[in-house]
Every structure is written in C-alpha cells, then in structure tokens.
Design a protein around this motif. Structure first.
Motif, PDB file in Angstrom:
ATOM      1  N   PRO A 248      14.140  12.569   6.252  1.00 16.73           N
ATOM      2  CA  PRO A 248      12.795  12.120   5.395  1.00 16.73           C
ATOM      3  C   PRO A 248      11.856  11.242   6.096  1.00 16.73           C
ATOM      4  N   PHE A 249      10.631  11.827   5.960  1.00 18.12           N
ATOM      5  CA  PHE A 249       9.554  11.283   6.560  1.00 18.12           C
ATOM      6  C   PHE A 249       8.407  11.467   5.438  1.00 18.12           C
ATOM      7  N   VAL A 250       7.476  10.629   5.760  1.00 17.76           N
ATOM      8  CA  VAL A 250       5.903  10.658   5.428  1.00 17.76           C
ATOM      9  C   VAL A 250       4.900  10.958   6.328  1.00 17.76           C
ATOM     10  N   LEU A 251       3.968  11.638   6.144  1.00 18.05           N
ATOM     11  CA  LEU A 251       2.912  12.042   6.855  1.00 18.05           C
ATOM     12  C   LEU A 251       1.656  11.316   6.393  1.00 18.05           C
ATOM     13  N   LEU A 252       1.125  10.330   7.293  1.00 16.96           N
ATOM     14  CA  LEU A 252      -0.166   9.817   6.805  1.00 16.96           C
ATOM     15  C   LEU A 252      -1.381  10.545   7.589  1.00 16.96           C
ATOM     16  N   SER A 253      -2.012  11.417   7.041  1.00 13.15           N
ATOM     17  CA  SER A 253      -3.221  12.228   7.413  1.00 13.15           C
ATOM     18  C   SER A 253      -4.296  11.345   7.299  1.00 13.15           C
ATOM     19  N   THR A 254      -5.172  11.181   8.506  1.00  9.58           N
ATOM     20  CA  THR A 254      -6.333  10.322   8.321  1.00  9.58           C
ATOM     21  C   THR A 254      -7.458  10.841   8.845  1.00  9.58           C
ATOM     22  N   GLY A 255      -8.551  10.613   8.124  1.00  9.58           N
ATOM     23  CA  GLY A 255      -9.848  11.400   8.347  1.00  9.58           C
ATOM     24  C   GLY A 255     -10.857  10.642   7.269  1.00  9.58           C
ATOM     25  N   THR A 256     -11.822  11.238   6.769  1.00  8.65           N
ATOM     26  CA  THR A 256     -12.537  10.578   5.711  1.00  8.65           C
ATOM     27  C   THR A 256     -11.728   9.903   4.577  1.00  8.65           C
ATOM     28  N   TRP A 257     -10.810  10.717   4.345  1.00 11.58           N
ATOM     29  CA  TRP A 257      -9.755  10.221   3.323  1.00 11.58           C
ATOM     30  C   TRP A 257      -8.354   9.934   4.255  1.00 11.58           C
ATOM     31  N   SER A 258      -7.448   8.835   3.874  1.00 14.59           N
ATOM     32  CA  SER A 258      -6.352   8.728   4.392  1.00 14.59           C
ATOM     33  C   SER A 258      -5.165   9.155   3.140  1.00 14.59           C
ATOM     34  N   ILE A 259      -4.452  10.277   3.516  1.00 18.85           N
ATOM     35  CA  ILE A 259      -3.761  10.854   2.521  1.00 18.85           C
ATOM     36  C   ILE A 259      -2.234  10.582   3.224  1.00 18.85           C
ATOM     37  N   THR A 260      -1.467  10.033   2.060  1.00 18.03           N
ATOM     38  CA  THR A 260       0.145   9.613   2.576  1.00 18.03           C
ATOM     39  C   THR A 260       0.725  10.915   1.649  1.00 18.03           C
ATOM     40  N   LEU A 261       1.227  11.733   2.342  1.00 19.77           N
ATOM     41  CA  LEU A 261       2.161  12.855   1.797  1.00 19.77           C
ATOM     42  C   LEU A 261       3.792  12.474   2.045  1.00 19.77           C
ATOM     43  N   ASN A 262       4.294  12.435   0.847  1.00 22.10           N
ATOM     44  CA  ASN A 262       5.938  12.366   1.004  1.00 22.10           C
ATOM     45  C   ASN A 262       6.438  13.661   0.541  1.00 22.10           C
ATOM     46  N   PRO A 263       6.842  14.693   1.369  1.00 22.37           N
ATOM     47  CA  PRO A 263       7.526  16.093   0.666  1.00 22.37           C
ATOM     48  C   PRO A 263       8.757  15.759   0.290  1.00 22.37           C
ATOM     49  N   PHE A 264       9.545  14.562   0.392  1.00 25.59           N
ATOM     50  CA  PHE A 264      10.844  14.381  -0.141  1.00 25.59           C
ATOM     51  C   PHE A 264      10.896  13.412  -1.469  1.00 25.59           C
ATOM     52  N   ASN A 265       9.751  13.397  -2.099  1.00 17.43           N
ATOM     53  CA  ASN A 265       9.415  12.735  -3.429  1.00 17.43           C
ATOM     54  C   ASN A 265       9.095  13.502  -4.335  1.00 17.43           C
ATOM     55  N   ASP A 266      10.075  13.964  -5.295  1.00 15.78           N
ATOM     56  CA  ASP A 266       9.714  15.038  -6.130  1.00 15.78           C
ATOM     57  C   ASP A 266       9.593  14.470  -7.761  1.00 15.78           C
ATOM     58  N   THR A 267       9.784  13.319  -7.673  1.00 15.27           N
ATOM     59  CA  THR A 267       9.583  12.392  -9.221  1.00 15.27           C
ATOM     60  C   THR A 267       8.332  12.828  -9.692  1.00 15.27           C
ATOM     61  N   PRO A 268       8.168  13.042 -11.045  1.00 18.62           N
ATOM     62  CA  PRO A 268       6.848  13.388 -11.778  1.00 18.62           C
ATOM     63  C   PRO A 268       5.792  12.239 -11.790  1.00 18.62           C
ATOM     64  N   LEU A 269       4.903  12.416 -11.502  1.00 18.15           N
ATOM     65  CA  LEU A 269       3.701  11.717 -11.598  1.00 18.15           C
ATOM     66  C   LEU A 269       3.601  10.853 -12.831  1.00 18.15           C
ATOM     67  N   THR A 270       3.371   9.426 -12.996  1.00 21.52           N
ATOM     68  CA  THR A 270       2.984   8.732 -14.062  1.00 21.52           C
ATOM     69  C   THR A 270       1.500   8.583 -14.314  1.00 21.52           C
ATOM     70  N   TYR A 271       0.976   8.321 -15.354  1.00 24.96           N
ATOM     71  CA  TYR A 271      -0.403   8.212 -15.550  1.00 24.96           C
ATOM     72  C   TYR A 271      -1.001   7.113 -14.773  1.00 24.96           C
ATOM     73  N   GLU A 272       0.098   6.005 -14.656  1.00 24.33           N
ATOM     74  CA  GLU A 272      -0.462   4.840 -14.028  1.00 24.33           C
ATOM     75  C   GLU A 272      -0.643   5.120 -12.634  1.00 24.33           C
ATOM     76  N   GLU A 273       0.307   5.908 -12.029  1.00 24.06           N
ATOM     77  CA  GLU A 273       0.124   6.515 -10.606  1.00 24.06           C
ATOM     78  C   GLU A 273      -1.125   7.182 -10.305  1.00 24.06           C
ATOM     79  N   LEU A 274      -1.676   8.125 -11.239  1.00 27.90           N
ATOM     80  CA  LEU A 274      -2.765   8.852 -11.200  1.00 27.90           C
ATOM     81  C   LEU A 274      -3.908   7.933 -11.323  1.00 27.90           C
ATOM     82  N   GLN A 275      -3.811   6.847 -11.879  1.00 29.17           N
ATOM     83  CA  GLN A 275      -4.962   5.744 -12.007  1.00 29.17           C
ATOM     84  C   GLN A 275      -5.003   5.302 -10.660  1.00 29.17           C
TER      85      GLN A 275
END
Length: 466
Positions: A248-275
């Motif tokens: 398991p790893f996360v990829l922090l892809s940085t540019g104009t946006w810094s996007i943290t991608l966790n391909p090992f986390n498949d839990t459904p998104l909550t509305y709070e997280e979307l906020q």
C-alpha cells in the motif's frame, strides 16, 4: 538496420500537446510538442480549437509514419479530462470543445440537483463534488436543455481521449477512467451509470465501455496497429506506480493542484469528505481511487510572486533556497498558526494561510519562504490524511513540482515518520502510463525495473502540528 519497435502516445494537456515514441524499454526515442492558440465558443468563452488540434494530431502521425527507423506497433492517448466531443451518426463534430471552466447556469444547476435528490445525494453517489462544467456529465445535461436541436443530432458523447481513438479506428467507445473522474455520470455505490443518465436519455449516447488495457487492432498496408481506447491523464499517471509497487502506498501528484491518490482505499466517499475536496478517480482496471485535492501549486505561485516583489528578487528565487531546519524550529516558536484558535482544522483547507502573514516580520526571503512551505504543509497534512485515515500505507511517493523542493520534502518526511517518503521522477508519467496500459499487446519484453527514479527523504525530529 532493423526498425525500432515503438509505441506512440499522444499526451494532450490544456497547454502542451505532445507526441512520444517509447521503445521496448520504455525510453523515449522521439518526441514532438507544440502549443496551440485557443479559440472561442458561440458565447465568447475561450475553448480548445478542436479542428486545429485534430489537424496537428493527424499531421504529427503522418510525420511519425515517415520515420523509417521506427516500427510503430501501438498507439494510445492520455489527455486532460472533463471535455466532451459530440459527434453525429457520420462522425461529424457538432459543437466546439467547451471549456470545463465555462460558467454553469445557476438555473440549470438547480434544475438538475432538485430533480435528482439534491447536491449531497448526487455528490455522494457519484463521488463528484459540485463543480459545474468540471462535472463533465453536466455538460451533456446543459447541451440537452440549452441546445435541444443539436442534442437530437448527437450519436455519441465522447471524452477527449476516446474521440482521438475514433479518428484512428472509426470506432466509438467510452473509457472508465474518464467516466469515473468527477463526472456525475457514474454511481460508485452501484458500479454503473447513475439513473439520471437513463431518465434523461443520455446513457444511449454514451458508447460501450472499453477496457483500458485492451486494444482495437487496425490493419492498413499489411501493417497491424494496436490502438488503445485512451485514458484520463491523472489515472494514466498512476499506472507506473500500480505496476511497480504492490504494498500500500499513496501518490502525492503535485502541480497546480496537489492531489493525494490512495488506490488502496475503496471506502465510499462521505458528503463531509466531499466538502473538503475529496473525490474518486477510477484507475485503469476499473477500481475506485480515493483522492483529495489542494490548490497548493497555485498558492505557491501566487505567494512566491508576492515574496519576489517584497524582497526585490526574481520570481523563481525560491529555487535557490536550501532547507534549513533551524529556521523551521525558530518559525514554529514565533509564527505558527495554532489550529485550535482557527476552529475546525478542516477550515484551514479553504483559505490561504500565508496571505495573512506580515512579511515585515521575516528577517529575509529565506525565512519567509520557509514559512510559506510550512503553511502549505499544514494544509497538505490535513488533505493527505483524509485519504489515508484508517488505511495505513507504507510509502508516500511525491511527483511533480514539489518533489523537487527540498523544504517541502523534508517537512513531509518529518510529518509522516512512520512511512517511507520518496521524491519520484520519471519521464512523462501520464504518457508512460498510457503505454504501459497496453504493454501486453505490443511488447514481448518484461517490464523494466527502473521505470521510476526514487530519492528517499529520512524523517527528521520535527514536530509539525497535524
């Protein structure tokens, strides 16, 4: 001399348009790039000049075919997302390629969300924050109600990579990496299109989904070409990591946006997280990838210009600033923002922290710049932890601009002492991913073990506030 077997990849970004040839060791052996002028749509908004881009792609392809030292065996596409091309039954493009930053009509937005259960319900089901035209499915909804006469003529709604695929194969498909990226189209709870696409008679205009690791074979002049269906660039850039690392790893892809991608986390998104600007991507094998976004690259650009003006330096002077832990320790005692005084720590994600700093309190540029990165890191930790919470990972890979920033990398390593933190670099990650996705269809050699260059950052005894 035998021609070199290669895979061709068109990598189409908003600014730079590129074509690469990869050999069987996935080294770039030929490349071409350009920047094209934008045009305007019928409302006067800037947009991609699709006819100009299409002409460049076809001309570049003919140029590649003229290079007799190469034997082009495969072709694939990686492009920016959230952009639909509408074609009629004859394959004719019916509209401009509307910009995903185009303002979305508030009345139409309310019509959509009021009809289908409200923003919270739709956002949770589709793992899509409410983003207007950046939710590309909303572009089809807008076309249906604002230009019904054109909508009636639409035979296929194609994301940009799949439009390019059709130019070479004459076949029309959809791709899960494009559909699954904050489009409002895909219901992650049921793993199929959201019911609104059927009710609005849009699903019938979305072609059959084609697997990202499959190809269409085209034969011309006794030569067979394996053509991939194309991928969304963020999902494509994740492929080299998925292939190289199983733990398991996360990829922090940085540019104009810094996007943290966790391909090992498949839990459904909550509305709070979307906020808090979390969302889901879909990787090339159809699995959800939980992600969080932070506008930190843009923040860095804005604030370094502010620093340059105040301290009378060049805009890129920060590249000369070396990491000095003693400055960090001093700043933590004199300048640190205490989260408890700011209320909910997640509120820190929404606003610039450094904007409120009085630059006269810093002794020099170096000290002020260290504080800027400290402030960005305060936000980054909150953002990254949203997708690794309760899903322990062993490694953090950072690519893009911040991976080359020693202050950022050392602070990140200090913040996650229980993990191995690496600056990662490779040649053209999204293009490489698109080539790797169809590896088995053109390349008989084993995958190289050295596709990604890694630089390890050891944890230092700093105590950053999480």
């Amino acid at each position: 001399m035998n021609a070199i077997p290669v895979c061709a990849i068109f990598d189409i970004g908003k600014t730079n348009k590129k074509l690469f040839l990869f050999d069987e060791q996935y080294q770039i052996v030929w490349e071409k790039s350009t920047q094209l002028n934008e045009t305007i749509d019928e409302d006067g908004d800037n947009c991609e000049d699709l006819p100009l881009l299409t002409s460049w792609i076809l001309a570049s392809w003919n140029e590649v075919l003229s290079q007799q030292q190469f034997d082009v065996q495969a072709l694939n596409f990686s492009t920016y997302g959230a952009s639909f091309v509408y074609v009629d039954k004859n394959g004719k493009v019916l509209t401009p390629l509307y910009n995903y930053l185009k303002p979305y009509t508030e009345v139409l937005k309310r019509q959509f969300y009021d009809t289908y259960g409200g923003e919270e319900v739709v956002a949770v089901k589709t793992a899509s924050p409410v983003l207007g035209n950046l939710n590309s499915g909303m572009q089809i909804f807008r076309l249906k109600y604002q230009k019904p006469e054109i909508f009636q003529q639409v035979q296929h709604c194609l994301h940009l990579p799949q439009y390019f695929h059709s130019l070479f194969t004459g076949q029309y498909y959809s791709d899960i990496t494009s559909i699954g990226c904050h489009t409002n189209l895909w219901d992650f709870r049921t793993n199929k299109y959201h019911e609104w696409t059927s009710i609005e008679k849009i699903e019938t205009k979305l072609p059959t989904i084609f697997y990202s690791d499959k190809v269409v074979k085209v034969t011309k002049n006794n030569t067979t070409l394996a053509v991939g269906v194309g991928l969304h660039d963020s999902s494509s850039a994740l492929i080299p990591y998925l292939i190289n690392f199983q733990e398991p790893f996360v990829l922090l892809s940085t540019g104009t946006w810094s996007i943290t991608l966790n391909p090992f986390n498949d839990t459904p998104l909550t509305y709070e997280e979307l906020q808090y600007d979390c969302l889901c991507y879909m990787h090339y094998q159809g699995k959800p990838v939980k992600a969080s976004r932070l506008f930190s690259g843009y923040e860095h650009e804005v604030q370094t210009k502010r620093l340059a003006e105040y301290f009378d330096t060049t805009n890129d002077y920060y590249k000369q600033v070396k990491y000095q832990p003693e400055i960090i320790e001093r700043l933590k005692k004199t300048q640190n923002i205490v989260i408890s005084e700011q209320g909910d720590k997640y509120s820190l994600l929404k606003n610039s922290l450094f904007t409120h700093r009085d630059l006269s309190t810093f002794v020099d540029y170096e000290e002020a710049y260290h504080q800027l990165i400290l402030d960005i890191m305060t936000q980054q930790l909150i953002s990254t932890e949203l997708v690794i919470h309760n899903f322990p990972v062993k490694r953090v890979f950072v690519d893009g601009g911040f991976s080359k920033n020693p202050i950022f990398m050392n602070l990140l390593a200090a913040a996650f002492p229980e993990m191995e933190v690496f600056a990662a670099s490779m040649a053209q990650a999204s293009s490489l991913g698109a080539a790797l996705a169809i590896h088995k269809h053109w390349n008989k050699k084993a995958l190289p073990a050295d596709l990604i260059d890694l630089k390890f950052y050891a944890s230092q005894p700093l105590f950053l506030q999480k």
